[in-house]
Design a protein around this motif. Structure first.
Motif, short mmCIF file in Angstrom:
data_model
loop_
_atom_site.label_atom_id
_atom_site.label_comp_id
_atom_site.label_asym_id
_atom_site.label_seq_id
_atom_site.Cartn_x
_atom_site.Cartn_y
_atom_site.Cartn_z
N GLY A 41 49.22 34.68 39.53
CA GLY A 41 50.48 33.25 39.26
C GLY A 41 50.08 32.30 39.33
O GLY A 41 50.95 31.57 38.90
N ARG A 42 49.71 31.86 40.18
CA ARG A 42 49.50 30.28 40.45
C ARG A 42 47.98 30.06 40.10
O ARG A 42 47.42 28.86 40.14
CB ARG A 42 49.10 30.11 42.02
CG ARG A 42 51.05 30.41 42.85
CD ARG A 42 50.37 30.16 44.11
NE ARG A 42 50.22 31.59 45.42
CZ ARG A 42 49.04 31.08 46.09
NH1 ARG A 42 48.17 30.44 46.27
NH2 ARG A 42 49.53 32.58 47.17
N MET A 43 47.47 30.72 39.25
CA MET A 43 45.94 30.08 38.78
C MET A 43 46.57 29.70 37.25
O MET A 43 47.23 29.94 36.65
CB MET A 43 45.38 31.93 38.60
CG MET A 43 44.61 31.53 39.71
SD MET A 43 43.58 32.93 39.73
CE MET A 43 42.73 33.48 41.16
N GLU A 44 45.26 28.87 36.76
CA GLU A 44 45.31 27.94 35.74
C GLU A 44 44.87 29.74 34.79
O GLU A 44 44.53 30.86 35.15
CB GLU A 44 44.54 27.39 35.51
CG GLU A 44 44.36 26.63 36.07
CD GLU A 44 45.56 24.92 35.80
OE1 GLU A 44 46.18 25.49 34.03
OE2 GLU A 44 46.15 25.12 36.91
N PRO A 45 45.46 29.55 33.34
CA PRO A 45 45.45 30.45 32.67
C PRO A 45 43.96 31.35 32.37
O PRO A 45 44.02 32.35 32.49
CB PRO A 45 45.81 30.26 31.21
CG PRO A 45 47.15 29.09 31.38
CD PRO A 45 46.20 28.42 32.93
N GLU A 46 42.99 30.33 32.48
CA GLU A 46 42.05 30.16 31.90
C GLU A 46 40.92 31.48 32.88
O GLU A 46 40.53 32.78 33.33
CB GLU A 46 41.46 29.04 31.80
CG GLU A 46 39.45 29.84 31.15
CD GLU A 46 39.09 29.58 29.86
OE1 GLU A 46 37.82 30.18 30.07
OE2 GLU A 46 40.33 29.84 28.84
N ALA A 47 41.55 30.65 34.67
CA ALA A 47 40.68 31.46 35.67
C ALA A 47 40.89 32.58 36.04
O ALA A 47 40.91 33.94 36.64
CB ALA A 47 41.02 30.34 36.95
N ARG A 48 42.93 32.96 35.38
CA ARG A 48 43.81 33.82 35.81
C ARG A 48 43.58 35.39 34.80
O ARG A 48 42.87 36.37 35.39
CB ARG A 48 44.91 34.25 35.37
CG ARG A 48 46.53 35.12 36.06
CD ARG A 48 47.52 34.84 34.57
NE ARG A 48 47.86 33.59 34.70
CZ ARG A 48 49.49 32.99 34.18
NH1 ARG A 48 49.44 33.63 33.41
NH2 ARG A 48 49.47 32.22 34.67
N ARG A 49 43.14 34.97 34.19
CA ARG A 49 42.21 35.80 32.71
C ARG A 49 41.39 36.49 33.36
O ARG A 49 40.99 37.78 34.15
CB ARG A 49 41.77 35.16 31.70
CG ARG A 49 41.78 36.64 30.71
CD ARG A 49 41.58 35.87 29.25
NE ARG A 49 42.76 34.83 28.92
CZ ARG A 49 42.10 33.50 28.06
NH1 ARG A 49 40.71 33.38 28.42
NH2 ARG A 49 43.37 32.95 28.21
N GLU A 50 40.33 36.13 34.17
CA GLU A 50 38.80 35.88 34.35
C GLU A 50 39.37 36.58 35.47
O GLU A 50 38.34 37.78 35.64
CB GLU A 50 38.04 34.99 34.50
CG GLU A 50 36.72 35.03 34.32
CD GLU A 50 35.63 33.51 34.71
OE1 GLU A 50 35.37 33.28 35.43
OE2 GLU A 50 35.90 32.31 33.87
N THR A 51 39.85 36.29 36.59
CA THR A 51 39.81 36.95 37.99
C THR A 51 40.63 38.07 37.88
O THR A 51 40.09 39.42 38.48
CB THR A 51 40.01 36.24 38.53
OG1 THR A 51 40.07 34.98 39.03
CG2 THR A 51 40.62 36.25 40.66
N GLY A 52 41.52 37.92 36.80
CA GLY A 52 42.73 39.32 36.66
C GLY A 52 41.30 40.86 36.19
O GLY A 52 41.60 41.68 36.40
N ALA A 53 40.79 40.14 35.27
CA ALA A 53 39.96 40.73 34.32
C ALA A 53 38.65 41.64 35.98
O ALA A 53 38.63 43.10 36.28
CB ALA A 53 39.09 40.90 33.51
N ALA A 54 38.73 41.16 36.19
CA ALA A 54 37.35 41.32 38.34
C ALA A 54 38.08 41.89 38.81
O ALA A 54 37.42 43.25 38.93
CB ALA A 54 36.71 39.86 38.52
#
Ligand code: DAH
Length: 358
Positions: free
Chosen positions: A46-59
Motif C-alpha cells: 500500500g505504501r509503494m509507488e504504483p509501478e513498484a507495487r505492481r511488480e512487487t505484488g506480482a512477485a
C-alpha cells in the motif's frame, strides 16, 4: 524486492528440511498466516509507488503460490515416508509357523455316546433319561430284584442315608431303572435308549466307582427275539464299523429278562493283542433279553398284550475296545495329554457307515 528474495530462500530451505507435518504447519503460519512474513510484505504494498507495487505484488503472489506448492509437496513426501516406515515395521511374515490354537476336544465317552445315539436314532429310538439318585423300587424291585435277591449283593451299591420308610435311596447301579420310568410314564409302543452315569463301589484297572451304561428298551404287541437279535447285530456291526462282524447270542440270566442272552462279538487274541473282527475267539460286550412279563406288569403294562426286549452295555468298555484305550481309570483322570491323544475333533459327524466322517 531484496526482502522478497531472502524470505523466499529462507522459507524454501525450512520447508525442504522440515521433518514433520506439525513443523510444516508452523512454517505455513509463519509465512502465510495473519501475522506471517509474506502477509506483512503484502501489507507494505500500500505504501509503494504504483509501478513498484505492481511488480512487487506480482512477485509476492508468485512467492505465495510457490511456498504453498512446496508445503504440499513436502507434506505428501513426509506422509509417504511415514507410511513406508509403518509398512516396514508392521510387515507380516507369512512364513512364520501359526501360533498353536487351543481348541478343546470331545471326550471319548461323549463321542461314544454320540455314536450310539446316532446308530439307534437311525433305527427309530428316542433318548430317555432318569435320575442318578434312584429309589429302591426303580433300581431293584420293579426290575424283579427283590430284597433278598443275590444280584443286589453283587451290585456293590452305594446307599444314601435312610428314608423314613426304611428304604434307602441309592446311586443307580445300572441304567435299567430308566426302563421302568419310561414304561410307567408312556404307553407302548416304546423304543428308547438311555445313556447315563451309573455307580458301583468298585475300583481297579477295569472298574471305576462311576461309569456309564446305555440301556435299550423296545415294547410293542409283536416284538420278539428276532427283533432283539436283528437290532443288536446291526448295532454291533455299525458301531465297530465291520460289516460282517460275527455276533453270538449266549444264554444267560438277568432277573428283568426272560429269556436272557449275553452278546459276544468275534475277536482274535494274539501275543496279548486283542483284535475285534474275525477270529476264533469271542468277547462279551452286552447283556440282553426279552422283558420279563413280571417287569411289564410292575409298570402297568399288560404282559398278555405286549412284549418287549431290553439290553444294557458298558460305555467305557466298548469305547476302550473301539479306540484301543488300555486303562479304564484314565477316562476320569482329566489328564490333558490323554485327552489330546484320545479326544475327538468337535463337529465330527457320526455316521452309520464306516465310523466317522469329518
Ligand atoms: N442292568 C444290567 C447290568 O447292569 C445290564 C442289562 C442286562 C440291562 C440285560 C438290560 C438287560 O436291559 O436286558 O449289568
Amino acid at each position: 524486492m531484496d526482502d522478497c528474495f531472502s524470505v523466499r530462500d529462507e522459507l524454501m530451505a525450512a520447508v525442504e528440511t522440515a521433518t514433520s507435518v506439525d513443523e510444516l504447519e508452523r512454517i505455513r503460519i509463519g509465512a502465510l498466516g495473519k501475522k506471517g512474513r509474506i502477509t506483512a510484505l503484502m501489507k507494505d504494498l500500500g505504501r509503494m509507488e504504483p509501478e513498484a507495487r505492481r511488480e512487487t505484488g506480482a512477485a509476492l503472489n508468485a512467492l505465495k503460490d510457490e511456498i504453498a506448492t512446496a508445503l504440499d509437496a513436502r507434506k505428501a513426501a513426509l506422509a509417504d515416508a511415514e507410511l513406508d516406515a509403518r509398512l516396514a515395521a508392521e510387515r507380516i511374515d507369512v512364513t512364520l509357523p501359526p501360533r498353536p490354537e487351543s481348541v478343546g476336544s470331545i471326550h471319548p465317552i461323549s463321542q461314544t455316546i454320540d455314536e450310539i445315539v446316532a446308530i439307534f436314532g437311525e433305527m427309530g429310538f428316542m433318548v430317555a433319561e432318569g435320575p442318578d439318585i434312584e429309589d429302591d423300587w426303580h433300581n431293584f424291585t420293579a426290575l424283579n430284584i427283590p430284597r433278598e435277591h443275590p444280584s443286589r449283593q453283587e451290585m456293590d451299591t452305594f446307599y444314601l442315608p435312610g428314608e423314613s420308610d426304611g428304604l434307602r435311596k441309592v446311586l443307580r447301579t445300572h441304567t435299567s431303572p430308566v426302563q421302568i420310568r419310561t414304561m410307567v410314564r408312556t404307553p407302548p409302543p416304546l423304543r428308547i435308549i438311555a445313556p447315563g452315569r451309573t455307580y458301583r463301589c468298585d475300583s481297579d484297572a477295569t472298574h471305576s466307582p462311576m461309569f456309564h451304561q446305555v440301556e435299550g428298551l423296545v415294547v410293542d404287541e409283536s416284538t420278539h427275539m428276532g427283533h432283539l437279535k436283528g437290532c443288536l447285530i446291526e448295532f454291533c456291526r455299525a458301531f465297530f464299523a465291520i460289516d460282517d462282524l460275527p455276533v453270538r447270542f449266549r444264554p444267560s440270566y438277568f432277573p428283568f429278562t426272560e429269556p436272557s442272552a449275553e452278546v459276544d462279538i468275534g475277536c482274535t487274541r494274539k501275543d496279548g493283542q486283542l483284535r475285534i473282527g474275525h477270529g476264533d475267539d469271542w468277547l462279551e460286550i452286552l447283556g440282553s433279553g426279552m422283558v420279563n412279563p413280571k417287569v411289564l406288569a410292575n409298570c402297568g403294562i399288560d404282559p398278555k398284550r405286549y412284549q418287549g426286549f431290553a439290553f444294557g452295555m458298558g460305555i467305557e468298555r466298548i469305547a476302550m475296545l473301539k479306540y484301543g484305550i488300555p486303562d479304564l481309570r484314565t477316562f476320569f483322570e482329566s489328564d490333558l495329554r490323554w485327552l489330546r491323544h484320545y479326544g475327538f475333533r468337535a463337529l465330527a459327524v457320526p455316521s452309520l457307515v464306516g465310523g466317522l466322517t469329518p
